[in-house]
Design a protein around this motif. Structure first.
Motif, PDB file in Angstrom:
ATOM      1  N   LEU A   1      -1.989  13.023 -15.006  1.00  0.00           N
ATOM      2  CA  LEU A   1      -3.225  12.711 -14.284  1.00  0.00           C
ATOM      3  C   LEU A   1      -4.140  11.485 -14.595  1.00  0.00           C
ATOM      4  N   ASP A   2      -3.992  11.371 -15.844  1.00  0.00           N
ATOM      5  CA  ASP A   2      -4.597  10.092 -16.618  1.00  0.00           C
ATOM      6  C   ASP A   2      -4.150   8.616 -15.560  1.00  0.00           C
ATOM      7  N   ALA A   3      -2.817   8.593 -15.470  1.00  0.00           N
ATOM      8  CA  ALA A   3      -2.290   7.447 -15.019  1.00  0.00           C
ATOM      9  C   ALA A   3      -2.374   7.764 -13.214  1.00  0.00           C
ATOM     10  N   ALA A   4      -2.569   8.757 -12.721  1.00  0.00           N
ATOM     11  CA  ALA A   4      -2.877   9.028 -11.315  1.00  0.00           C
ATOM     12  C   ALA A   4      -4.247   8.457 -11.241  1.00  0.00           C
ATOM     13  N   GLN A   5      -5.374   8.981 -12.188  1.00  0.00           N
ATOM     14  CA  GLN A   5      -6.756   8.749 -12.033  1.00  0.00           C
ATOM     15  C   GLN A   5      -6.892   7.065 -12.022  1.00  0.00           C
ATOM     16  N   SER A   6      -6.106   6.328 -12.874  1.00  0.00           N
ATOM     17  CA  SER A   6      -6.257   4.842 -12.921  1.00  0.00           C
ATOM     18  C   SER A   6      -5.955   4.368 -11.510  1.00  0.00           C
ATOM     19  N   MET A   7      -5.380   4.807 -10.659  1.00  0.00           N
ATOM     20  CA  MET A   7      -5.026   4.459  -9.379  1.00  0.00           C
ATOM     21  C   MET A   7      -6.022   4.582  -8.560  1.00  0.00           C
ATOM     22  N   LEU A   8      -7.035   5.390  -8.743  1.00  0.00           N
ATOM     23  CA  LEU A   8      -8.307   5.495  -7.770  1.00  0.00           C
ATOM     24  C   LEU A   8      -9.444   4.548  -8.080  1.00  0.00           C
TER      25      LEU A   8
ATOM     26  N   PRO B   1       0.674  -1.263  -0.030  1.00  0.00           N
ATOM     27  CA  PRO B   1       0.026   0.028  -0.045  1.00  0.00           C
ATOM     28  C   PRO B   1       0.921   1.347   0.023  1.00  0.00           C
ATOM     29  N   ALA B   2       2.058   1.268   0.672  1.00  0.00           N
ATOM     30  CA  ALA B   2       2.764   2.412   0.666  1.00  0.00           C
ATOM     31  C   ALA B   2       3.557   2.713  -0.675  1.00  0.00           C
ATOM     32  N   LYS B   3       3.770   1.637  -1.495  1.00  0.00           N
ATOM     33  CA  LYS B   3       4.275   1.948  -2.642  1.00  0.00           C
ATOM     34  C   LYS B   3       3.105   2.502  -3.805  1.00  0.00           C
ATOM     35  N   ILE B   4       1.888   1.875  -3.553  1.00  0.00           N
ATOM     36  CA  ILE B   4       0.582   2.574  -4.186  1.00  0.00           C
ATOM     37  C   ILE B   4       0.759   4.174  -4.035  1.00  0.00           C
ATOM     38  N   VAL B   5       0.619   4.384  -2.830  1.00  0.00           N
ATOM     39  CA  VAL B   5       0.378   5.821  -2.493  1.00  0.00           C
ATOM     40  C   VAL B   5       1.686   6.669  -3.164  1.00  0.00           C
ATOM     41  N   ARG B   6       2.962   6.112  -2.871  1.00  0.00           N
ATOM     42  CA  ARG B   6       4.100   6.788  -3.296  1.00  0.00           C
ATOM     43  C   ARG B   6       4.031   7.016  -4.889  1.00  0.00           C
ATOM     44  N   ASP B   7       3.691   6.021  -5.639  1.00  0.00           N
ATOM     45  CA  ASP B   7       3.417   6.117  -7.055  1.00  0.00           C
ATOM     46  C   ASP B   7       2.399   7.069  -7.297  1.00  0.00           C
ATOM     47  N   TYR B   8       1.218   7.207  -6.751  1.00  0.00           N
ATOM     48  CA  TYR B   8       0.171   7.750  -6.952  1.00  0.00           C
ATOM     49  C   TYR B   8       0.682   9.392  -6.942  1.00  0.00           C
ATOM     50  N   LEU B   9       1.371   9.705  -5.632  1.00  0.00           N
ATOM     51  CA  LEU B   9       1.716  11.055  -5.349  1.00  0.00           C
ATOM     52  C   LEU B   9       2.653  11.665  -6.399  1.00  0.00           C
ATOM     53  N   SER B  10       3.743  10.519  -6.826  1.00  0.00           N
ATOM     54  CA  SER B  10       4.554  10.818  -7.958  1.00  0.00           C
ATOM     55  C   SER B  10       3.944  11.322  -9.143  1.00  0.00           C
ATOM     56  N   LEU B  11       2.914  10.603  -9.518  1.00  0.00           N
ATOM     57  CA  LEU B  11       2.155  10.933 -10.716  1.00  0.00           C
ATOM     58  C   LEU B  11       1.546  12.152 -10.461  1.00  0.00           C
ATOM     59  N   MET B  12       0.987  12.546  -9.417  1.00  0.00           N
ATOM     60  CA  MET B  12       0.396  13.921  -9.167  1.00  0.00           C
ATOM     61  C   MET B  12       1.143  14.811  -9.170  1.00  0.00           C
ATOM     62  N   GLU B  13       2.290  14.923  -8.922  1.00  0.00           N
ATOM     63  CA  GLU B  13       3.546  15.895  -8.709  1.00  0.00           C
ATOM     64  C   GLU B  13       4.044  16.247 -10.108  1.00  0.00           C
ATOM     65  N   THR B  14       3.961  15.057 -11.009  1.00  0.00           N
ATOM     66  CA  THR B  14       4.279  15.305 -12.607  1.00  0.00           C
ATOM     67  C   THR B  14       3.270  15.632 -13.330  1.00  0.00           C
ATOM     68  N   ARG B  15       2.071  15.795 -12.788  1.00  0.00           N
ATOM     69  CA  ARG B  15       0.715  16.203 -13.465  1.00  0.00           C
ATOM     70  C   ARG B  15       0.416  15.030 -14.427  1.00  0.00           C
TER      71      ARG B  15
ATOM     72  N   TYR C   1      -1.956  27.912  -5.014  1.00  0.00           N
ATOM     73  CA  TYR C   1      -0.535  27.948  -5.456  1.00  0.00           C
ATOM     74  C   TYR C   1      -0.257  27.718  -6.789  1.00  0.00           C
ATOM     75  N   GLN C   2       0.994  27.883  -7.289  1.00  0.00           N
ATOM     76  CA  GLN C   2       1.223  27.565  -8.826  1.00  0.00           C
ATOM     77  C   GLN C   2       1.581  26.168  -9.090  1.00  0.00           C
ATOM     78  N   PHE C   3       2.517  25.710  -8.051  1.00  0.00           N
ATOM     79  CA  PHE C   3       2.741  24.195  -7.970  1.00  0.00           C
ATOM     80  C   PHE C   3       3.218  23.798  -6.539  1.00  0.00           C
ATOM     81  N   VAL C   4       3.113  22.490  -6.149  1.00  0.00           N
ATOM     82  CA  VAL C   4       3.732  22.236  -4.860  1.00  0.00           C
ATOM     83  C   VAL C   4       4.414  20.901  -5.085  1.00  0.00           C
ATOM     84  N   THR C   5       5.506  20.571  -4.080  1.00  0.00           N
ATOM     85  CA  THR C   5       6.129  19.367  -4.303  1.00  0.00           C
ATOM     86  C   THR C   5       6.367  19.037  -2.793  1.00  0.00           C
TER      87      THR C   5
END
Length: 189
Positions: free
Chosen positions: A83-90, A67-81, A118-122
């Motif tokens: 969004l389609d790949a991030a959406q597939s994890m939901l 589960p931690a890897k799933i969340v890390r991967d999702y957050l990484s995809l969100m940060e790089t925008r 904000y403009q962006f966040v990491t």
């Protein structure tokens, strides 16, 4: 010195068994005041032909994804925008709540809401904590600090955050977010 023995049908990878050993060690430490080196975990593997249940041999179930890897991967995809790949994890019915918002159900709603803030966040992560919830959900907490830029381009950093995720069957079902961005933003304005 606690000793935990577990019997498994052969078929789990070395990484999956390592994860299991770590989780069992941590579970013992929730009750027994012992250092990790004082806890022994022994895994006994059985050939599938030597394991019967209901008069039938069985194969091992696939390991649950980390589960931690799933969340890390999702957050990484969100940060790089991505969004389609991030959406597939939901999961269907996914819901997220950020400070000062009603629950949102789409990443587009989140992006639209965040654009005013904000403009962006990491995120810089201090840690991920995983536990099994009372139901089917694994609970993942991640914590650390936020950096980025306000809408006017001025930079910010070291804003505390904590996110809580629920993961069921490899999909994220819920995200709750807490952070100090409003306090920092008010001092910026």
């Amino acid at each position: 010195m606690p000793i935990v023995e577990i019997h498994l049908i052969k078929g789990y990878s070395a990484d999956e068994k390592k994860r299991l050993g770590e989780v069992l060690t941590d579970a013992v430490r929730l009750v027994v005041p012992a250092e990790p080196d004082a806890i022994t975990v022994m895994m006994h593997e059985l050939d599938p032909t030597n394991y019967y249940r209901g008069r039938t041999t069985r194969s091992p179930a696939p390991a649950v994804l980390d589960p931690a890897k799933i969340v890390r991967d999702y957050l990484s995809l969100m940060e790089t925008r991505d969004l389609d790949a991030a959406q597939s994890m939901l999961a269907e019915g996914f819901m997220m709540t950020f400070p000062g918002t009603l629950p949102m159900t789409s990443l587009k709603d989140l992006i639209d809401w965040a654009a005013q803030r904000y403009q962006f966040v990491t995120k810089a992560y201090e840690g991920f904590d995983v536990l099994q919830g009372s139901g089917d959900a694994a609970i993942v907490y991640c914590r650390g600090t936020l950096s980025g830029a306000w809408p006017d381009g001025k930079r910010f950093e070291n804003i505390r955050f904590i996110d809580r995720f629920e993961v069921v069957a490899g999909k994220i079902t819920k995200q709750d977010v807490w952070n100090d961005i409003a306090e920092k933003r008010s001092s910026h304005e």
